[in-house]
Each structure stands twice: as structure tokens, then as C-alpha cells.
Design a protein around this motif. Structure first.
Motif, PDB file in Angstrom:
ATOM      1  N   ASP A  39      -8.573   0.781   4.060  1.00  0.00           N
ATOM      2  CA  ASP A  39      -9.332  -0.394   3.623  1.00  0.00           C
ATOM      3  C   ASP A  39     -10.409  -0.752   4.647  1.00  0.00           C
ATOM      4  O   ASP A  39     -11.464  -1.278   4.297  1.00  0.00           O
ATOM      5  CB  ASP A  39      -8.396  -1.596   3.434  1.00  0.00           C
ATOM      6  CG  ASP A  39      -7.437  -1.393   2.281  1.00  0.00           C
ATOM      7  OD1 ASP A  39      -7.889  -0.949   1.212  1.00  0.00           O
ATOM      8  OD2 ASP A  39      -6.232  -1.678   2.441  1.00  0.00           O
ATOM      9  N   ARG A  49       0.817  -1.202   0.000  1.00  0.00           N
ATOM     10  CA  ARG A  49       0.000   0.000   0.000  1.00  0.00           C
ATOM     11  C   ARG A  49       0.857   1.261   0.000  1.00  0.00           C
ATOM     12  O   ARG A  49       1.959   1.273   0.541  1.00  0.00           O
ATOM     13  CB  ARG A  49      -0.912   0.021   1.238  1.00  0.00           C
ATOM     14  CG  ARG A  49      -1.845  -1.175   1.356  1.00  0.00           C
ATOM     15  CD  ARG A  49      -2.637  -1.136   2.641  1.00  0.00           C
ATOM     16  NE  ARG A  49      -1.774  -1.199   3.827  1.00  0.00           N
ATOM     17  CZ  ARG A  49      -2.215  -1.072   5.070  1.00  0.00           C
ATOM     18  NH1 ARG A  49      -3.495  -0.828   5.307  1.00  0.00           N
ATOM     19  NH2 ARG A  49      -1.369  -1.161   6.080  1.00  0.00           N
ATOM     20  N   ASP A  86      -6.401   2.938   8.579  1.00  0.00           N
ATOM     21  CA  ASP A  86      -6.477   1.887   7.565  1.00  0.00           C
ATOM     22  C   ASP A  86      -7.608   2.252   6.599  1.00  0.00           C
ATOM     23  O   ASP A  86      -8.781   2.103   6.934  1.00  0.00           O
ATOM     24  CB  ASP A  86      -6.739   0.530   8.226  1.00  0.00           C
ATOM     25  CG  ASP A  86      -6.812  -0.609   7.221  1.00  0.00           C
ATOM     26  OD1 ASP A  86      -6.776  -0.342   6.004  1.00  0.00           O
ATOM     27  OD2 ASP A  86      -6.911  -1.777   7.661  1.00  0.00           O
ATOM     28  N   ASP A 138      -1.826   5.700  11.000  1.00  0.00           N
ATOM     29  CA  ASP A 138      -2.501   4.579  11.667  1.00  0.00           C
ATOM     30  C   ASP A 138      -3.949   4.426  11.201  1.00  0.00           C
ATOM     31  O   ASP A 138      -4.691   3.610  11.733  1.00  0.00           O
ATOM     32  CB  ASP A 138      -2.449   4.721  13.189  1.00  0.00           C
ATOM     33  CG  ASP A 138      -2.938   6.066  13.701  1.00  0.00           C
ATOM     34  OD1 ASP A 138      -3.085   7.000  12.883  1.00  0.00           O
ATOM     35  OD2 ASP A 138      -3.154   6.191  14.909  1.00  0.00           O
ATOM     36  N   LYS A 170      -3.404   0.661  -3.488  1.00  0.00           N
ATOM     37  CA  LYS A 170      -3.127  -0.688  -2.999  1.00  0.00           C
ATOM     38  C   LYS A 170      -2.988  -1.618  -4.197  1.00  0.00           C
ATOM     39  O   LYS A 170      -3.864  -1.653  -5.075  1.00  0.00           O
ATOM     40  CB  LYS A 170      -4.241  -1.177  -2.079  1.00  0.00           C
ATOM     41  CG  LYS A 170      -3.956  -2.553  -1.480  1.00  0.00           C
ATOM     42  CD  LYS A 170      -5.033  -2.962  -0.481  1.00  0.00           C
ATOM     43  CE  LYS A 170      -4.708  -4.317   0.145  1.00  0.00           C
ATOM     44  NZ  LYS A 170      -5.728  -4.710   1.156  1.00  0.00           N
TER      45      LYS A 170
END
Length: 291
Positions: A188, A138, A186, A184, A225
Motif C-alpha cells: 500500500d 491483508r 508494504d 516487510d 486488502k
């Protein structure tokens, strides 16, 4: 609850006039699916070809470790021969990526394989930049230091791209004196309890496949990604909006040097301070109450 994402518009091909009127002037992303279909690169560019023509090049590698005060701005984390790196990509998942590398400068042969698109942007011919990544690797969400208009071409495999317009910045926990959000997060699978402002963000998404091009307007946040191992090339044009040109000059000549100075002076406390400030500023601006 997933992010609020809308599919980026797709077209097979576009005239110069339509590209400028429908996408560049309103600063709207688009995927052009067939722009590279007459390039030699469309048939030639795969891992084995890159290995054959550039295998002896030593390339800078980046991974997904958080920013450290020991790192200079955009400093690489490792180096490897291109041939060994391609072997690694094909053998197993790896977090190592090639990022912002002017391989075309090091291997001029590659210039013969692509054409400079004549679609209305004044592209910077000195900066065809390449990006490589392994399955699942990523690229932290960020926007580019120079506020370029970017033509992002993907080759071999598939790559997921999430974009946010500049007006979504208040919801993205931008880190002060940097071009990134908090690392920190995410993107996704975001933690909306810890980062509730993300629920307000409206983004765009697409999965690029071999030969497809994504237009990213100036100042757009992007998170990438690699769904499969693959590589991409970006061609760039200077910002067309004067305010963004001023921001680019500030970022390049003042911001990044100030940030490097503070990392040397304050160490990790400077990084921690900026991350904490990103959280506090975002919640204060939006009136979000957190524990």
C-alpha cells in the motif's frame, strides 16, 4: 511515489469464445461484473446467511504475522466458530482471515447457491475455496502453489486486488523456496529506498464489489486488502501451459516439503537467510547498488 498500477479491464459479461480468446490464451486478467447475477448466491450470500448455515463450523484463521520457523507451510494461526468469527468481523476491524478453506465441502448446502461457469476452463469441482477478512486485513503478496487459473468472486463489501504478471517477478523480491515476496514490503505504501526494484514493477489493480469476478491467470502474483469486511470464493482450473504444470508439481511435492524440513532443522535462521537472499539476489540481478 506509488506503485505503477494500471486498472484491470472490466466487462459486464463475456461469451466463452471471447473469454478464451481475449483473456485465457494471452493470460490477461479481467473483471466480469455480471457473471453471478443469476446465482442464488448473488442475493443470499452475506454474513448473516453464512452465520445461519455454517455458524457451528470451526474454521482456521490466519493473521498478518511474519512467517516463523515454528509454522508449517500455510499453517493456521488460530481457530474459531464461524458464528463467533462473523460477529467479530461485524463488530470491529480484525487481522484474522479465513484463507483457502473448503467450507462448501463442510456445508454442502452452499453448493446450491452458485453455478459452475461454462466459460472454457476445466474447473476443479472438488475445490471451491472461501476467503474471509475484516476491514483493513491483508493477504501477503504471493502466487499460488499449483499455478491455477483462478476465478475469484467477491461477496459483501469491497476488496482491493493488486496483481503482477509472472514476468514482473524480478522486481518483487521473491523469497527463495517460497511463494511470497518479502513480508516487510508494504504494497500500500512501499519503501522505495529499501526496495528500489519495486519502482520498475508494473502491476494491475481493481476494487471488487459484491458479485464481481476477477480472472487471475496462472502464476500471477496477487495482493488483497479488504476495504470493508467481506468474503470471496475462488474456483480453480489446472494450468494450461505445460511448464507451469511442471512448476506446480515441483512446488507441491518437493519445494514445500524441503522448506518445512529446513525450518525444522535451521529454525529462524532459515527464514532470515531466505529474506536476506531475496534482497541480495534482486539487487544483484538488476545491478542495483545499495548501502
Amino acid at each position: 511515489m506509488p506503485l505503477d498500477l494500471t486498472e484491470i479491464e472490466r466487462v459486464a459479461i463475456l461469451s466463452k469464445k471471447d473469454f478464451l480468446e481475449r483473456y485465457v490464451k494471452p493470460q490477461k486478467p479481467v473483471v466480469i461484473e455480471k457473471l453471478t447475477s443469476d446465482w442464488p448466491a448473488y442475493k443470499k450470500w452475506n454474513f448473516e446467511y453464512i452465520k445461519n448455515v455454517a455458524g457451528n463450523q470451526t474454521v482456521p484463521l490466519y493473521d498478518d504475522r511474519p512467517v516463523s520457523h515454528r509454522d508449517k507451510f500455510n499453517a493456521a494461526h488460530a481457530e474459531m466458530k464461524m458464528s463467533d468469527y462473523v460477529d467479530l468481523l461485524q463488530k470491529q476491524p480484525t487481522n484474522y482471515r479465513i484463507f483457502l478453506y473448503n467450507l462448501v465441502k463442510e456445508v454442502p448446502l452452499l453448493k446450491r447457491d452458485f453455478k459452475w461457469p461454462k466459460i472454457g476452463l476445466r474447473l476443479i469441482h472438488q475445490l471451491p475455496l472461501l476467503f474471509f477478512g475484516g476491514k483493513g486485513s491483508r493477504v501477503f503478496i504471493h502466487f499460488d502453489i499449483d499455478y491455477s487459473n483462478i476465478l475469484h468472486f467477491h461477496f459483501q463489501g469491497e476488496k482491493r486486488c493488486i496483481l503482477f504478471a509472472p514476468d514482473q517477478t524480478p522486481y518483487l523480491y521473491k523469497v527463495p523456496h517460497a511463494l511470497i515476496s518479502r513480508e516487510d514490503i508494504d504494497f500500500d505504501d512501499p519503501d522505495f529506498q529499501k526496495f528500489p526494484a519495486l519502482k520498475k514493477a508494473k502491476g494491475l489493480v481493481t476494487n471488487l464489489k459484491h458479485g464481481e469476478m476477477l480472472y487471475m491467470p496462472e502464476g500471477y502474483w496477487h495482493y488483497m486488502k479488504y476495504v470493508t469486511p467481506g468474503f470471496s470464493m475462488s474456483l480453480r482450473a489446472l494450468p494450461i501451459h505445460p511448464a507451469n504444470l511442471v512448476r506446480a508439481v515441483y512446488n507441491i511435492f518437493i519445494m514445500r516439503h524441503f522448506d518445512n524440513l529446513m525450518r525444522r532443522w535451521k529454525g529462524q535462521s532459515w527464514i532470515d537467510y531466505k529474506n536476506d537472499l531475496a534482497l541480495k539476489r534482486t539487487h544483484r540481478t538488476l545491478g542495483i547498488q545499495t548501502a
